[in-house]
Scaffold this active site. Structure first.
Site, PDB file in Angstrom:
ATOM      1  N   ASP A 119      -4.187   1.423   0.685  1.00  0.00           N
ATOM      2  CA  ASP A 119      -3.746   1.651  -0.819  1.00  0.00           C
ATOM      3  C   ASP A 119      -4.032   0.516  -1.650  1.00  0.00           C
ATOM      4  O   ASP A 119      -4.332   0.607  -3.055  1.00  0.00           O
ATOM      5  CB  ASP A 119      -2.286   1.620  -0.897  1.00  0.00           C
ATOM      6  N   ASP A 178      -5.803  11.308   1.462  1.00  0.00           N
ATOM      7  CA  ASP A 178      -5.674  10.435   0.362  1.00  0.00           C
ATOM      8  C   ASP A 178      -6.710   9.163   0.187  1.00  0.00           C
ATOM      9  O   ASP A 178      -7.199   8.770  -0.810  1.00  0.00           O
ATOM     10  CB  ASP A 178      -4.291   9.439   0.106  1.00  0.00           C
TER      11      ASP A 178
HETATM   12  N1  GLY Z   1      -1.063   8.812  -1.174  1.00  0.00           N
HETATM   13  C1  GLY Z   1       0.453   9.117  -1.030  1.00  0.00           C
HETATM   14  C2  GLY Z   1       0.611  10.426  -1.708  1.00  0.00           C
HETATM   15  O1  GLY Z   1      -0.249  11.228  -2.210  1.00  0.00           O
HETATM   16  O2  GLY Z   1       1.920  10.803  -1.977  1.00  0.00           O
END
Ligand code: GLY
Length: 400
Positions: A119, A178
């Protein structure tokens, strides 16, 4: 006809053609401006009563009115400074710039501490990345370069991907869809003074993701589990989706957007093809109102919650595609789809208006955990602002 008469006729035709074009496009452009202005007014109101600079808006649960705040290590910390930067980009308001700087600053620590997950890209690129793009502040650039190096420490060359969630020991090496979004930081760094290996890591990560997280029908897994020693693909998993073989809406949109810019950065046609296939799958299964249910395979549909955040991300990804694609019909197709999503998000059904401090209602965070279901979530607002600015730029481009 005399040469002078011919010239006058041609000039008249050009004038009429341009006037028609202007008349057709004007209302659309004005509408985007109006929504951006209303959003910016709301952001100004909200930021006025947020005092703590190292806490960041993340969620407003249904029925609540103000943001629940999270700390700098939360995966969503970068979105609020990003929202402020977008509002500053639109308005040029110096107060917003100051606030954007204040909320960006604490995120610096992430670039210089041990990487705990992928992240870092969301946290740093949305805050410092937008800040650097809009101000050219060299100190921001240094933070971004450090963040890219930190993110790259999670790369496993045996697998060929970044280890997205090291905190999940049940998957010795996992990579989530993601994570595609966070390759943008690596691509950026490799062009701005960082090492070439950052580009190589991003390219290889996209390649391995394409091979293993995209199913034969062009839906996506949320998570792929790999053998961390041999690199062997073990299995695809739902995690935030309904079931291992279901199509989790936001995951599909992370993929559309991530593969689109991976094509932009590498020129690889297979990445473009991947983005197009994921977009087509998404469009094929999308309900008529343009906003997906949180998972396309939830058996409770049509009584399942929607995910406005996925619609906003899809709009950004499809506008990126429309910008990159040369074929006129395809360009129109994705631009039209994106514009439709943005129009629906800008309607009374999705705008929060006086309901709460967010811009949008009806996003779904982690449905299987019953967390942030039918809520306002900061990344929906972030990608909504980005989509509006992208649409404005796209329409401006097509006018010239
Ligand atoms: N990256 C986590 C989500 O999209 O909830």
């Amino acid at each position: 006809m005399h040469i002078l008469e011919k010239t006058l006729v041609v000039l008249l035709l050009v004038f009429l053609f341009n006037s028609c074009n202007e008349a057709q496009k004007k209302p659309e452009t004005i509408e985007v401006q109006v929504v951006l202005q209303a959003n910016t007014n709301k952001i100004i109101q909200t930021v006025k009563h947020l005092r703590v600079r190292d806490s960041f808006p993340r969620t407003i649960l249904k029925g609540d009115t103000s943001w629940e705040l999270v700390g700098v290590r939360d995966w969503c910390s970068g979105f609020w400074p990003g929202v402020l930067w977008y509002a500053y980009e639109f308005s040029g308001d110096e107060m917003l710039k100051l606030k954007a700087q204040e909320f960006t600053e604490p995120i610096k620590s992430i670039a210089y501490s041990k990487a705990t997950d992928h992240d870092i890209g969301f946290q740093v690129y949305c805050s410092f990345g937008n800040g650097f793009r809009l101000t050219g502040n060299q100190a921001y650039k240094n933070v971004m370069l450090a963040a890219a190096d930190t993110l790259a420490t999670l790369y496993n060359p045996q697998v060929g991907t970044i280890h997205s969630w090291p905190s999940k020991p049940q998957y010795p090496h996992n990579t989530i869809i993601d994570n595609m979004m966070n390759l943008e930081l690596l691509f950026w760094a490799s062009k701005n003074g960082g090492e070439k290996r950052l580009y190589d890591i991003a390219e290889r990560h996209a390649e391995v993701t394409m091979k293993n997280l995209i199913r034969p029908d062009y839906s996506t897994y949320h998570l792929a589990s790999f053998n961390d020693k041999t690199g062997e693909f073990i299995r695809g998993v739902a995690h935030q989706g309904y079931a291992d073989d279901s199509m989790w809406a936001r995951g599909q949109t992370w993929g559309i957007y991530g593969f689109a810019f991976s094509y932009r950065e590498t020129g690889r046609k297979d990445f473009l093809e991947a983005s197009i296939k994921l977009a087509d799958k998404y469009l094929e299964r999308l309900p008529d109102d343009g906003i997906p249910y949180w998972d396309f395979d939830d058996p409770k549909i049509p009584n399942a919650p929607k995910d406005a955040s996925a619609a906003a991300i899809a709009a950004c990804g499809m506008l990126e595609l429309a910008t990159l694609i040369e074929d006129h019909q395809l360009k129109e197709k994705y631009a039209k789809a994106a514009k439709y999503f943005i129009t629906v998000l800008s309607s009374d059904a999705y705008l929060s208006k006086d309901t709460n401090d967010a811009l949008l209602l009806h996003s779904t965070g982690h449905h299987p955990r019953n967390s942030e279901v039918d809520a306002s979530i900061i990344y929906a607002d972030y990608y909504f602002m980005e989509a509006l600015l992208r649409l404005r730029a796209f329409e401006g481009q097509s006018k010239s």
